[in-house]
Design a protein around this motif. Sequence first.
Motif, mmCIF file in Angstrom:
data_model
loop_
_atom_site.group_PDB
_atom_site.id
_atom_site.type_symbol
_atom_site.label_atom_id
_atom_site.label_comp_id
_atom_site.label_asym_id
_atom_site.label_seq_id
_atom_site.Cartn_x
_atom_site.Cartn_y
_atom_site.Cartn_z
ATOM 1 N N ALA A 104 88.805 38.430 40.907
ATOM 2 C CA ALA A 104 90.221 38.320 41.261
ATOM 3 C C ALA A 104 90.188 37.187 42.581
ATOM 4 N N GLY A 105 91.122 36.352 42.543
ATOM 5 C CA GLY A 105 91.665 35.350 43.507
ATOM 6 C C GLY A 105 90.554 34.147 43.267
ATOM 7 N N GLU A 106 89.901 33.896 42.182
ATOM 8 C CA GLU A 106 89.141 32.785 41.893
ATOM 9 C C GLU A 106 89.409 32.335 40.420
ATOM 10 N N ARG A 107 90.094 31.264 40.266
ATOM 11 C CA ARG A 107 90.153 30.859 38.840
ATOM 12 C C ARG A 107 88.851 29.989 38.261
ATOM 13 N N VAL A 108 88.084 30.828 37.454
ATOM 14 C CA VAL A 108 86.818 30.659 36.809
ATOM 15 C C VAL A 108 86.930 31.043 35.529
ATOM 16 N N GLU A 109 86.860 30.082 34.648
ATOM 17 C CA GLU A 109 86.614 30.414 33.073
ATOM 18 C C GLU A 109 85.271 30.933 32.955
ATOM 19 N N ALA A 110 85.049 32.088 32.935
ATOM 20 C CA ALA A 110 83.554 32.368 32.689
ATOM 21 C C ALA A 110 83.064 32.649 31.198
ATOM 22 N N ASN A 111 84.124 32.299 30.226
ATOM 23 C CA ASN A 111 83.885 32.714 28.958
ATOM 24 C C ASN A 111 83.987 31.338 28.040
ATOM 25 N N THR A 112 83.020 30.952 27.274
ATOM 26 C CA THR A 112 83.109 29.921 26.335
ATOM 27 C C THR A 112 84.223 29.987 25.306
ATOM 28 N N SER A 113 84.393 31.088 24.605
ATOM 29 C CA SER A 113 85.185 31.029 23.243
ATOM 30 C C SER A 113 86.629 31.400 24.064
ATOM 31 N N THR A 114 87.576 30.555 24.123
ATOM 32 C CA THR A 114 88.797 31.260 24.462
ATOM 33 C C THR A 114 89.499 31.944 23.384
ATOM 34 N N ALA A 115 89.356 31.777 22.126
ATOM 35 C CA ALA A 115 90.062 32.413 20.942
ATOM 36 C C ALA A 115 89.352 33.897 21.086
ATOM 37 N N TRP A 116 87.871 33.951 21.570
ATOM 38 C CA TRP A 116 87.570 35.439 21.594
ATOM 39 C C TRP A 116 87.876 36.283 22.663
ATOM 40 N N THR A 117 88.320 35.372 23.557
ATOM 41 C CA THR A 117 88.790 36.251 24.831
ATOM 42 C C THR A 117 90.102 36.873 24.585
ATOM 43 N N TYR A 118 91.028 36.178 23.983
ATOM 44 C CA TYR A 118 92.318 36.718 23.749
ATOM 45 C C TYR A 118 92.436 37.393 22.420
ATOM 46 N N LEU A 119 91.669 37.167 21.568
ATOM 47 C CA LEU A 119 91.352 38.224 20.447
ATOM 48 C C LEU A 119 91.049 39.502 20.893
ATOM 49 N N LEU A 120 90.278 39.743 21.761
ATOM 50 C CA LEU A 120 89.739 40.975 22.246
ATOM 51 C C LEU A 120 90.845 41.527 23.195
ATOM 52 N N TRP A 121 91.659 40.858 24.066
ATOM 53 C CA TRP A 121 92.616 41.147 24.705
ATOM 54 C C TRP A 121 93.794 41.903 23.732
ATOM 55 N N PHE A 122 93.992 40.989 22.603
ATOM 56 C CA PHE A 122 95.093 41.618 21.879
ATOM 57 C C PHE A 122 94.778 42.904 21.320
ATOM 58 N N TRP A 123 93.450 43.022 20.675
ATOM 59 C CA TRP A 123 93.211 44.379 20.018
ATOM 60 C C TRP A 123 92.913 45.633 21.270
ATOM 61 N N ALA A 124 92.580 45.082 22.445
ATOM 62 C CA ALA A 124 92.426 46.232 23.477
ATOM 63 C C ALA A 124 93.941 46.549 23.941
ATOM 64 N N TRP A 125 95.001 45.667 23.987
ATOM 65 C CA TRP A 125 96.006 46.268 24.185
ATOM 66 C C TRP A 125 96.801 46.982 23.109
ATOM 67 N N ILE A 126 96.622 46.484 21.790
ATOM 68 C CA ILE A 126 97.087 47.292 20.701
ATOM 69 C C ILE A 126 96.639 48.670 20.769
ATOM 70 N N THR A 127 95.110 48.792 20.898
ATOM 71 C CA THR A 127 94.730 50.102 20.659
ATOM 72 C C THR A 127 94.509 50.990 22.068
#
Length: 696
Positions: A71-94
């Motif tokens: 929090a408070g540090e804008r660092v993209e620590a994940n190589t796959s952007t699509a993987w990040t938001y795919l997991l976010w979507f299914w975590a939000w759904i389920t």
Amino acid sequence: MQSTDGSQSGLRPPKLRHNRLAAASFLIGAATVTTFFAIGAWQRRWIADDGLIVLRTLRNLFAGNGPVFNAGERVEANTSTAWTYLLWFWAWITDGQLEYVALWVALVCSVAAIPIAMYGSARLFGTRIGGLTGDGWTLLLPFGAIVYIALPPARDFATSGLENGLCILWAALLWCQLVAWARRGAAPGRGGAVATLALAFTAGLAPLVRPELTVLGGLVLLLVFFAPLGWKMRTGVVVVAAALPVGYQIFRMGYYALLVPNPAVAKDASGSKWEQGFAYLTNLFGPYVLVLPLVLAAVAGVLLIIGGRLRAGTVPTTPGVHDDADGVAAQTPAPSWRARLGGWSGRLQTPAAVVTVVVLAGIVLIVYWMRQGGDFMHGRVLLVPLFVTLLPLMVVPLTVPAHVGAAFRRRTSRDADSVIADDVVDASTGSVDDAAAQPDRRRTRAQLIGAVAMAGMWVTVVVWAATTYSNVLPNAGIDIGRSGIVDERRFYVTNMGNENPVTAEDYLDYPRMSAMVEKIDKYHKDGGVILPSFNYDEWYVAQLPPVMPKGAQRQVTVYFLNLGMTSMNAPLDVRVIDQMGLAYPLAAHTERLEDGRIGHDKILPSEWVVAEAGAFPRRPVLPGYLDEDLVRQAQVALQCPETRDRFASFEAPWSFERFKHNLRQSFTFTDYRIQREPEYEIARCGLEMPPPVNPE
């Protein structure tokens, strides 16, 4: 003899039976291979330490802190952007536990990729499943799919929480779309246009799935762009392919102030370590004798190419020469450059061009990772390139000539050659055209030899796969040797005594983790920098001063290499950073160590973190193994103007002005590097060296 519909009755089985046999063999093979892969992946289910890293970003997203690691540090620590938001979507759904969301999404993506890739290969050899053309009884047998699923690391990384499953699923979907596009040709109408734009959209996702997959996505887009399309359609292809990745790239530059994800900076994706790359290739090929099935795959590909030419039965001709009405050779005018360009463009939308592009992309990706030095995880980064290279051979056709069955039935009454000659009986006179029979006879014999060879290679691959799948062959081992490569899953399973570690809580059994949680609880209120000690059950703490400087935050900072298990067992108000810089830009911007362990070849000394966090720099408060002079030098080095600008780019409040500033500086920040030794960094920046803390 020929029937009225032109078929050779008595010699050729009905085409419907051909179609059913091809379809049935494909379905049985696809179901069998997919089932074995699913079972193997489930048996070896786990979430890797690196697979937990992305989940920290999800926690911050759900907490309203944005797509950040701390929090408070804008660092993209994940190589796959699509993987990040795919997991976010299914975590939000389920609304499920994040570790199990990652496990199931990875498993479904990995398993689904296999039959989809096999279907694309089946389409490559026929217009549709059940519509395979050609003379004889045809089986569609799994080949490349067997090679892939047999590899233990392929099953390990099917559920690791990393993006491997998404990568192969994307490649499989792109492959199916590409084959359909090639077989469709320059189809007019809305349907063909929509399918082409859908293909362009999928190819354009490549850099969001993983940056290096732009090699495959880019080659596919070039193929489509230069194929026979109108300029209006070409413009649509560019817009559809570029909209999402370009839009996100602008966001990345303005939000994170980099051109690439932070791990690409931390691992210096533009660097080269060829010797280590060959070691990594050997580490995958050696234990499983992988060269055997790959050589057989190459031979199978050559056989299919030869077989295709034999079926075509084309006779080479001299360009520009034809026979006139009297059979006299005549010279035709040479085609114009426009005609030549059109012919060249038309050849791009063919199965041969598609196969060439995909295989070329797979080889380029393998070479890229060899140049990069591979990875510290056994086999991981070569799995996707291997999968891509094998796409055209995920299934192979095995066709037994129809003449063989008829010849066998009549062998007791007639000579086999006469049976073949019957194929070319003149319909009107009943006479045998021996000259015409010869090519047909040779073609049949060649097809039979090819079928026997293909069957032998398929059986060999099945035996190899059964041996490899059942772990009869030696494994890659759990020791981190001189190469720095280790069987990651086996390493953690052995060290934790847990066959299927999935949750962050499971990793509390890993050395230091339980002790870390206790230290966080103890210093959560007062803050401090928690540093690993040489004892696996203890941590050092660099405490913060009683009175903090104005504007400074009293916070706990954990500084440890295993970023996933550490961050997921720490509250979100605890700052978690690492020595190699996946989540810590200061470490990411250091120079790569030439002799460092692959994937861990940036190690920022702890004195930098003590200085940057504002911890007390003097003994006896400062842990005894840290150097007071280095801490003081790091404090001065952090005043370097470029370094201060870099910290401001990800720590300062985000506004439109900050967005514009980051957008401009992202080009320089991506290549910005500092010296890991504070005194050298002071010299680089032209700063004044501080006096020794305890001068003698």
